[in-house]
Design a protein around this motif. Structure first.
Motif, PDB file in Angstrom:
ATOM      1  N   THR A 225     -31.897 -71.145  23.715  1.00 41.04           N
ATOM      2  CA  THR A 225     -30.926 -70.062  23.864  1.00 41.04           C
ATOM      3  C   THR A 225     -29.509 -70.417  23.427  1.00 41.04           C
ATOM      4  O   THR A 225     -28.700 -69.528  23.171  1.00 41.04           O
ATOM      5  CB  THR A 225     -30.866 -69.597  25.327  1.00 41.04           C
ATOM      6  N   SER A 275     -31.196 -61.508  23.967  1.00 40.26           N
ATOM      7  CA  SER A 275     -31.536 -62.623  23.082  1.00 40.26           C
ATOM      8  C   SER A 275     -32.834 -62.302  22.357  1.00 40.26           C
ATOM      9  O   SER A 275     -33.844 -62.004  23.002  1.00 40.26           O
ATOM     10  CB  SER A 275     -31.669 -63.913  23.894  1.00 40.26           C
ATOM     11  N   ASP A 309     -25.666 -63.888  18.873  1.00 43.52           N
ATOM     12  CA  ASP A 309     -26.912 -64.346  19.480  1.00 43.52           C
ATOM     13  C   ASP A 309     -27.260 -65.691  18.851  1.00 43.52           C
ATOM     14  O   ASP A 309     -27.720 -65.745  17.707  1.00 43.52           O
ATOM     15  CB  ASP A 309     -28.029 -63.328  19.229  1.00 43.52           C
TER      16      ASP A 309
END
Length: 397
Positions: A225, A275, A309
């Motif tokens: 992430t 995400s 992102d």
């Protein structure tokens, strides 16, 4: 039985339709979301004003934060995103269970020593802490019993700093119900009067993995992430499930029949912002999800994520739309018509980001409509304004 399709013109926003849902949210539409993480939290809180029938499928694959501590201690699925969505949809009004809501949302302090944290947890479990005292029986006894179960099962060196009471209760319920997560979700939903339905896409104890274009393999959602560790240094070439954080062991999870039924019951399927890989695509990895979406005869809509992102390195907004279709076709079939998987892509070309003319033409040829409408305000930029996004969804149902 003969099946027919009825079409109608849509106005954005459809004020009359929205007001009708607001007057009777218990009769509201079954809007299904494939989403984990926190990107949908504000939207979920707003949505329960219009419908108590929304469906939220989240993944149990997180490997960071407090979920990592629980997963390491008890070899269980991640429950942090699950708890977060349950709390977003909980009835926190005076007519609900605000005291229970507040306790479940409470986190133990991060700046106290283990001895102090243990003392506070024991006080809550014994019914002596002010946060539990205000909850009436029999609910108070039920909560205390589960927290006592957790304390008994908790490893000696379990890190309690910042621990969510809601997460601890779900973990206790999981252990007490023979590791059956769905039963725990049902109990938790009743305790806080969740105004919607929340479920995990699958209940498997698996992890996310990514193979990058530079040849590297990344194991664990927390390493993908770009939030707990540095961002990826190469675009993602392949994204899959693995059995362990220690070894690259690709595996397959399968959608349960009851989860497939939830998808098939939807009035509208939404691929929401968040995400791209760990929040959206992760829900689509289990075998059977793409096929269930293909076979569900309702509108399917995508709101591409705005803003930065870290997972989407090297991908434009246009790329994410076509990548979503590619991921869905891995299960639905490579020759599956695009409009069986996606019908609308929403953009705000004035205040957000626009698609390229070539992409719009390609989508139009595939039967996918690009809806360009106001979704971003100066206050919400660069992200969607929740009221505008929810209004668009409700107008489509």
């Amino acid at each position: 039985m003969k099946k027919i399709t009825v079409s109608r013109p849509v106005t954005f926003p459809d004020v009359l339709r929205i007001r009708r849902y607001e007057r009777a949210p218990e009769l509201g539409p079954k809007i299904l979301f494939f989403s984990g993480g926190t990107a949908l939290t504000d939207i979920s809180r707003l949505l329960k004003k219009y419908t108590h029938n929304s469906i939220h499928l989240v993944t149990p694959f997180d490997s960071g934060g407090s979920s990592a501590i629980l997963r390491s201690a008890f070899d269980m699925p991640a429950v942090g995103d699950l708890r977060s969505r349950l709390m977003a949809l909980a009835d926190d009004t005076i007519s609900g269970q605000p005291e229970v809501f507040q306790l479940f949302a409470y986190r133990l302090p991060k700046d106290q020593k283990r001895k102090e944290l243990l003392a506070q947890l024991h006080a809550i479990a014994a019914g002596k802490d002010p946060r539990i005292k205000v909850i009436k029986n029999p609910m108070r006894n039920l909560i205390c019993t589960h927290l006592q179960m957790f304390i008994e099962a908790m490893p000696d060196k379990f890190d309690l700093k910042g621990a969510s009471i809601g997460n601890l209760l779900i973990a206790a319920g999981y252990l007490n119900n023979r590791c059956q997560l769905d039963q725990v979700i049902f109990m938790f939903s009743k305790l806080v009067n969740v105004q919607g339905q929340v479920a995990t896409t699958v209940n498997d104890r698996l992890h996310l993995a990514a193979r990058l274009e530079n040849g590297k393999t990344i194991l664990g959602q927390h390493n993908i992430t770009g939030k707990e560790v540095g961002p990826l240094d190469s675009p993602i070439a392949d994204f899959y499930l693995t059995q362990s954080l220690d070894k690259d062991q690709p595996t397959t999870a399968r959608l349960q029949k009851k989860k497939r039924k939830l998808i098939n019951q939807a009035d509208l399927i939404c691929f929401p912002p968040g995400s791209f890989y760990s929040s959206l695509a992760a829900n689509l990895l289990p075998k059977g999800v793409g096929a269930a979406i293909r076979d569900t005869d309702c509108p399917k809509v995508y709101f591409p994520s705005l803003g930065e992102d870290p997972e989407r390195i090297g991908m434009s907004l246009d790329d994410t739309v076509f990548k979503l279709l590619d991921i869905l076709r891995k299960d639905a079939g490579e020759d599956c018509p695009a409009d069986k998987l996606l019908n609308f892509v929403f953009i705000d070309s004035v205040n957000g980001v626009d698609l390229k003319p070539a992409s719009k033409a390609k989508l139009s040829k595939a039967g996918i409509h690009v809806v360009d409408t106001r979704l971003v305000t100066p206050q919400s930029a660069p992200y969607y304004e929740p009221n505008l996004l929810v209004s668009s969804l409700l107008s489509l149902t």
